[in-house]
Design an enzyme around this catalytic site. Structure first.
Site, PDB file in Angstrom:
ATOM      1  N   GLY A 194     -45.529 -88.905   3.109  1.00 43.22           N
ATOM      2  CA  GLY A 194     -44.611 -89.605   3.997  1.00 43.22           C
ATOM      3  C   GLY A 194     -43.556 -90.383   3.235  1.00 43.22           C
ATOM      4  O   GLY A 194     -43.121 -89.973   2.164  1.00 43.22           O
ATOM      5  N   SER A 195     -43.192 -91.539   3.790  1.00 45.35           N
ATOM      6  CA  SER A 195     -42.083 -92.317   3.225  1.00 45.35           C
ATOM      7  C   SER A 195     -42.560 -93.305   2.176  1.00 45.35           C
ATOM      8  O   SER A 195     -43.728 -93.687   2.150  1.00 45.35           O
ATOM      9  CB  SER A 195     -41.392 -93.089   4.342  1.00 45.35           C
ATOM     10  OG  SER A 195     -42.237 -94.137   4.777  1.00 45.35           O
ATOM     11  N   SER A 196     -41.649 -93.752   1.327  1.00 48.48           N
ATOM     12  CA  SER A 196     -42.052 -94.716   0.299  1.00 48.48           C
ATOM     13  C   SER A 196     -42.351 -96.085   0.911  1.00 48.48           C
ATOM     14  O   SER A 196     -43.136 -96.853   0.357  1.00 48.48           O
ATOM     15  CB  SER A 196     -41.014 -94.812  -0.819  1.00 48.48           C
ATOM     16  OG  SER A 196     -39.724 -94.795  -0.321  1.00 48.48           O
ATOM     17  N   LYS A 197     -41.752 -96.369   2.050  1.00 47.09           N
ATOM     18  CA  LYS A 197     -42.047 -97.643   2.710  1.00 47.09           C
ATOM     19  C   LYS A 197     -43.529 -97.693   3.115  1.00 47.09           C
ATOM     20  O   LYS A 197     -44.247 -98.655   2.802  1.00 47.09           O
ATOM     21  CB  LYS A 197     -41.145 -97.811   3.944  1.00 47.09           C
ATOM     22  CG  LYS A 197     -41.223 -99.167   4.580  1.00 47.09           C
ATOM     23  CD  LYS A 197     -40.245 -99.305   5.734  1.00 47.09           C
ATOM     24  CE  LYS A 197     -40.940 -99.905   6.926  1.00 47.09           C
ATOM     25  NZ  LYS A 197     -41.034 -99.045   8.101  1.00 47.09           N
ATOM     26  N   ILE A 198     -43.981 -96.663   3.791  1.00 45.18           N
ATOM     27  CA  ILE A 198     -45.386 -96.619   4.202  1.00 45.18           C
ATOM     28  C   ILE A 198     -46.285 -96.423   2.978  1.00 45.18           C
ATOM     29  O   ILE A 198     -47.404 -96.938   2.916  1.00 45.18           O
ATOM     30  CB  ILE A 198     -45.644 -95.501   5.243  1.00 45.18           C
ATOM     31  CG1 ILE A 198     -44.665 -95.602   6.404  1.00 45.18           C
ATOM     32  CG2 ILE A 198     -47.074 -95.550   5.763  1.00 45.18           C
ATOM     33  CD1 ILE A 198     -44.786 -96.826   7.268  1.00 45.18           C
ATOM     34  N   GLY A 199     -45.777 -95.683   1.996  1.00 39.68           N
ATOM     35  CA  GLY A 199     -46.532 -95.479   0.749  1.00 39.68           C
ATOM     36  C   GLY A 199     -46.966 -96.803   0.144  1.00 39.68           C
ATOM     37  O   GLY A 199     -48.095 -96.959  -0.332  1.00 39.68           O
ATOM     38  N   GLU A 216     -47.429 -88.663  -1.776  1.00 40.05           N
ATOM     39  CA  GLU A 216     -46.407 -87.612  -1.792  1.00 40.05           C
ATOM     40  C   GLU A 216     -45.243 -88.124  -0.972  1.00 40.05           C
ATOM     41  O   GLU A 216     -45.243 -88.050   0.243  1.00 40.05           O
ATOM     42  CB  GLU A 216     -46.984 -86.316  -1.198  1.00 40.05           C
ATOM     43  CG  GLU A 216     -48.102 -85.695  -2.020  1.00 40.05           C
ATOM     44  CD  GLU A 216     -47.590 -85.054  -3.313  1.00 40.05           C
ATOM     45  OE1 GLU A 216     -46.373 -84.790  -3.417  1.00 40.05           O
ATOM     46  OE2 GLU A 216     -48.413 -84.833  -4.221  1.00 40.05           O
ATOM     47  N   CYS A 251     -39.301 -82.957   2.425  1.00 38.48           N
ATOM     48  CA  CYS A 251     -39.222 -83.926   1.335  1.00 38.48           C
ATOM     49  C   CYS A 251     -38.519 -83.372   0.108  1.00 38.48           C
ATOM     50  O   CYS A 251     -38.019 -84.120  -0.714  1.00 38.48           O
ATOM     51  CB  CYS A 251     -40.619 -84.416   0.961  1.00 38.48           C
ATOM     52  SG  CYS A 251     -41.754 -83.070   0.626  1.00 38.48           S
TER      53      CYS A 251
END
Lengths: 482, 485
Positions: A194-199, A216, A251
């Site tokens: 997913g996104s780096s924010k949620i990462g 990822e 992505c």
């Protein structure tokens, strides 16, 4: 959703899975093989339903669903089935003089109970592919598909429940609440796409239990186009990689192009021409392109496109249809670097082209930004290829093509820096879900006194000689000559 | 602390500049630095042994075996193997992709942070440094404030041997660590406790920084006396070496406790006692061969563990302490209460509990009920028990018939799992630990298949399906128009 997933459900789930894992059932080769075969049956027998679900969630063309989701998965499962024994076999390790006499090996053991949180853009591939790794490695696994692709999510839940061993493989559907509950549990590994924010949120939650993570993520993957290239093939591959892969919602999708001022018009003309060959005169009507996933994402993309000093940079496309969640393939020329479009991952059908005076200036543009998941280069210049590969940091690099590295199980797939950590695909998936346990078998012979107290000058000298592998000195000390 | 923040930021800026210049990527630079590490240790053997004695009362032989010699060997291995490690790994691709090429190259992360520990202040600082340098990174080392002499020495000596625009040392305690952790690093390597490990991981999440955590845990030692009875002399020597011989039990891979059958427990104790006497004499405090406890705080922690009434009652050997000299005698406990603190936290000191079981097979269940340790040791020649240990328990490593020696084997990855850590290093694994494996694929512009592109039709769908199955025969038939859907 029929039943609500509550805190008690999460703890019960963990208890049940822990019991199964502790019983050792998932460690056996037969269990792993049987579960992988079940996944294969899902691919073989339910392709039409999968294609339909993906059409419902994303209007994904049948070919894209059939190839990039089902066929890729089938290959991935077949490879795991074929290689499992080889992957599971311990690696022999060489032992040194210091530990002599001994033998050593590295054993791959399952981590335990793992959580896979997947994404909406390739809901089947990004759910099942990590699950293949988790099962191959002998783990119990919980999959949380994305709620933003609801038809796919419920089909996944239905099929996995129907085919797989419920004592060790589970699907939990849901959104933020469910994910939060899941993240509070103690996992042995979390695999997130997913996104780096949620990462960041995932990793912070994992830290509480010292859980390792694979993240990822995405990023703005650049495409550098040199004038020394085959223009037609370049244009076709960029289009196939951008609009032909879930309409830019991938992505590893090309995010922006870097080329020289002189070459940009030629590239734009070629792309316009090929776009028409691919999608006809009115691309909005084409059935061969996915739509935008939902109105939130549509609005996000609209906002990017409507920004001042961006909207007037459109050289191709730009049409929008909010009702049908469609945006035409859109190319923009030289949008400002500080625009929204150049600051965030686009994740949609917009493709800005930035021009540089000298092609190598593009290296600095890429290096001044967070590390992307992929970096692409089109050129026939060998030196340029070499410099690009050496100086550009990215999850992966592809020269003269787009996104195809994803399909190669012999290459690790994963990001670096903002684009993620850890990798998977092929054996790398097995490794991502395994702990590499070092095992040393020692014999009782050869117990040298220098290992133990009381210490003396002689022991120290012997040690020094051993470290420097000075055999003569070793003998001298042992024989008391020194 | 404001000044420290500026120093850190300035150092980081300089290291990033150095990395961007590309200097640290060259194999020549890496080798020069590795060579300089070896030279640095060899030139300063006596001084290093001195600081280790001041900080921990470590005997010079122990210091050389566990730290100096270890570092020299590790750097030598890296130096000798570097050319091999940096070679890109070629990979095979399916025929369909012909004439494409695939390879994986190891690239440095960038600027990395190494946070080391006080128990082996030289080797736990320099060994990760060797990995970071081998992989071509710039690196900042924060040595532990709990071994102040070693820390000060490293801060002084490293700049005079190594490229100080790329490799820096900062001294300090938790406040400095906090400042460091606020910055963005490309990798963090930490050796220490699970408690701090969690803080590091959470701080790293902020910047999506990958982390290696070398933690500890209670490393159990199984003694299956039935199958090793004739080698019992070696067994007790090795256990004693693994408990008291390396920084007095203050080691992450030290023997934490023993599991043995009830019937053999008292014989085991009787056999351990004379070994302790042989190693450390009648008065271990004066022997000079036993390290002391690192600090007053740790001394108090250990004496608190020992002073628990149930634990105190279980002492069968030793137990004496000298707070002024930070000395604790080699101590053996027989069956301390399982719920006591000493059986639920890492001991990290010279106290050895022996837990008795009715049947040695029960050791599997015992270990499984606890967090995953960094190492499991088992003295046994029973193949069935070996298999059970390997397949039913989980730990960073398993060593049969010895203790701690796996640390010296650089062909084996060293690192924990679960509570005992994340990631691994040593030998080639140190290089990998500080490298990003970048996948590179090169396609050909000359070969282009029309079936790859829309508009889609059945022919293209069939073509791609067959291509994916690598069914080249049918593929040819399809292209010749001999099969249709």
């Amino acid at each position: 959703m029929t039943k609500v997933f509550e805190a008690a459900d999460a703890t019960n789930l963990m208890t049940e899975l822990r019991r199964s894992f502790d019983s050792g059932v998932t460690r056996g080769t037969e269990w792993r093989v049987s579960q992988l075969k079940k996944l294969l049956i899902i691919c073989d027998n339910h392709e039409p339903e999968i294609v339909a679900a993906l059409h419902h969630d994303l209007a994904k063309p049948e070919l894209e669903s059939s190839v990039y989701e089902v066929a890729l998965l089938r290959n991935s499962i077949n490879l795991a089935l074929k290689q499992l024994k080889v992957w599971m076999a311990p690696d022999k390790a060489k032992t040194s003089l210091t530990t002599f006499p001994a033998s050593a090996e590295i054993v791959s053991e399952p981590l335990g109970i793992v959580l896979v949180i997947s994404a909406w853009n390739y809901p089947f591939l990004l759910s099942i592919d990590p699950v293949i790794g988790a099962i191959s490695a002998g783990n119990a696994v919980v999959l949380k598909p994305s709620e933003l692709a609801p038809a796919s999510s419920s089909l996944l839940a239905k099929l996995m429940e129907q085919y797989l061993d419920p004592s060790a493989v589970r699907v939990v559907e849901g959104a933020v609440t469910e994910t939060t509950l899941l993240l509070e549990q103690k996992w042995d590994k979390i695999f997130y796409t997913g996104s780096s924010k949620i990462g960041r949120i995932i990793m912070t939650a994992a830290a509480k239990h010292l859980t390792p993570v694979v993240l990822e993520l995405g990023g703005k993957s650049p495409v550098v186009v040199d004038s020394n290239t085959n223009l037609k093939v370049t244009a076709k591959r960029i289009i196939a990689g951008k609009w032909g892969c879930n309409n830019g919602q991938a992505c590893i999708s090309p995010d922006y192009i870097l080329t020289t001022k002189d070459y940009a018009p030629k590239l734009i003309d070629a792309m316009k021409h090929e776009l028409e060959t691919f999608y006809g005169k009115n691309a909005m009507e084409s059935k061969d392109m996915s739509r935008i996933v939902n109105s939130n994402h549509f609005d996000r993309l609209s906002k990017m496109l409507e920004e001042k000093e961006v909207s007037d940079k459109i050289v191709c496309g730009g049409q929008k249809d909010r009702e049908n969640l469609k945006i035409a393939p859109t190319i923009l020329l030289d949008v400002p670097l500080d625009s929204l479009m150049m600051s965030e991952e686009i994740f949609g059908p917009l493709l800005p082209i930035l021009t540089v005076k000298d092609l190598e200036d593009s290296f600095d543009v890429i290096r001044s930004r967070p590390k992307p998941l992929a970096a692409y280069l089109f050129t026939q210049n060998e030196k340029l290829k070499e410099r690009f590969a050496m100086t550009i940091s990215a999850g992966g690099i592809v020269v003269n093509d787009i996104a195809v590295h994803l399909a190669l199980p012999t290459l690790p797939f994963g990001g670096v820096g903002e684009s993620g950590m850890g990798s998977y695909h092929g054996k790398f998936s097995f490794d991502a879900f395994s702990h590499k346990k070092a095992v040393l078998y020692k014999s009782f012979m050869g117990d040298s006194a220098i290992r133990y107290a009381p210490y003396s000058r002689g022991k120290l000298r012997l040690l020094k000689a051993l470290v420097n592998t000075n055999i003569l000195e070793v003998f001298k000390v042992l024989l008391g000559l020194s | 602390m404001e000044a420290m923040k500026e120093t850190v930021e300035e150092s980081l800026r300089e290291m990033r500049e150095t990395f961007a210049s590309g200097r640290t990527r060259s194999v020549k630079w890496r080798k020069t630095q590795l060579g300089a590490i070896i030279e640095m240790v060899k030139d300063n053997e006596d001084k290093m042994c001195d600081v280790l004695f001041q900080d921990l009362g470590k005997h010079s032989t122990e210091a050389f075996r566990d730290e100096l010699g270890f570092v020299i060997r590790s750097a030598t291995t890296a130096l000798n193997c570097l050319d091999k490690w940096v070679v890109p790994k070629k990979t095979s691709l399916p025929l369909l992709f012909y004439p494409a090429k695939g390879k994986v190259i190891s690239e440095p992360y960038g600027t990395v942070l190494v946070l080391s520990s006080w128990n082996f202040p030289i080797s736990l600082s320099l060994d990760p440094l060797i990995g970071a340098i081998s992989a071509g990174n710039t690196v900042l080392l924060k040595s532990s404030e709990l071994s102040p002499n070693a820390s000060a020495f490293l801060a002084k000596i490293i700049p005079s041997y190594l490229d100080n625009k790329a490799i820096k040392v900062i001294e300090g305690g938790p406040d400095v660590a906090t400042i460091l952790l606020k910055q963005q690093w490309d990798k963090i390597f930490f050796t220490g406790s699970p408690r701090i490990g969690k803080i590091i991981l959470a701080a790293a999440a902020e910047h999506l920084t990958p982390v290696t955590l070398e933690l500890g845990g209670k490393c159990p030692t199984i003694v299956d006396h039935h199958s090793v009875s004739k080698d019992m002399k070696s067994v007790v020597k090795r256990i004693s070496g693994g408990k008291w011989g390396s920084c007095s039990g203050q080691a992450c891979i030290a023997v934490d406790y023993i599991l043995v059958e009830q019937s053999f427990a008292s014989s085991l104790v009787d056999m351990l006692k004379p070994v302790i006497k042989t190693f450390f004499g009648d008065n271990p405090k004066e022997s000079g061969c036993l390290s002391r406890i690192v600090s007053k705080k740790h001394f108090e922690r250990l004496s608190r563990l020992l002073n628990d009434p149930g634990v105190k009652a279980s002492i069968v050997y030793g137990g004496s302490m000298d707070e002024e000299k930070l000395y604790i005698e080699p101590t053996i406990l027989l069956d301390p209460p399982l719920h006591s603190e000493i059986m639920n936290e890492e001991i990290f000191g010279p106290i050895l509990p022996i837990i008795t079981l009715r049947d040695i097979q029960e050791s599997i269940g015992f270990i499984k009920s606890k967090p995953k340790p960094l190492a499991i040791y088992a003295f046994t020649n029973d193949e069935n028990l070996k298999t059970r240990i390997l397949s039913e328990t989980s730990s960073g490593s398993v060593t049969f018939n010895d203790v701690m020696i796996q640390y010296m084997c650089d062909a084996l990855p060293f690192g924990g799992v679960g509570e005992s850590g994340i990631g691994r290093y040593h030998g080639k694994y140190s290089f990998e630990c500080f490298s990003h494996d970048k996948a590179i694929m090169e396609g050909s512009l000359a070969m282009d298949l029309e079936a790859r592109y829309p508009p889609w039709n059945n022919f293209k769908l069939n073509f791609i399906r067959l291509a994916f199955r690598e069914d080249y025969f049918k593929l040819v038939l399809l292209m010749l128009g001999l099969i249709k859907k």
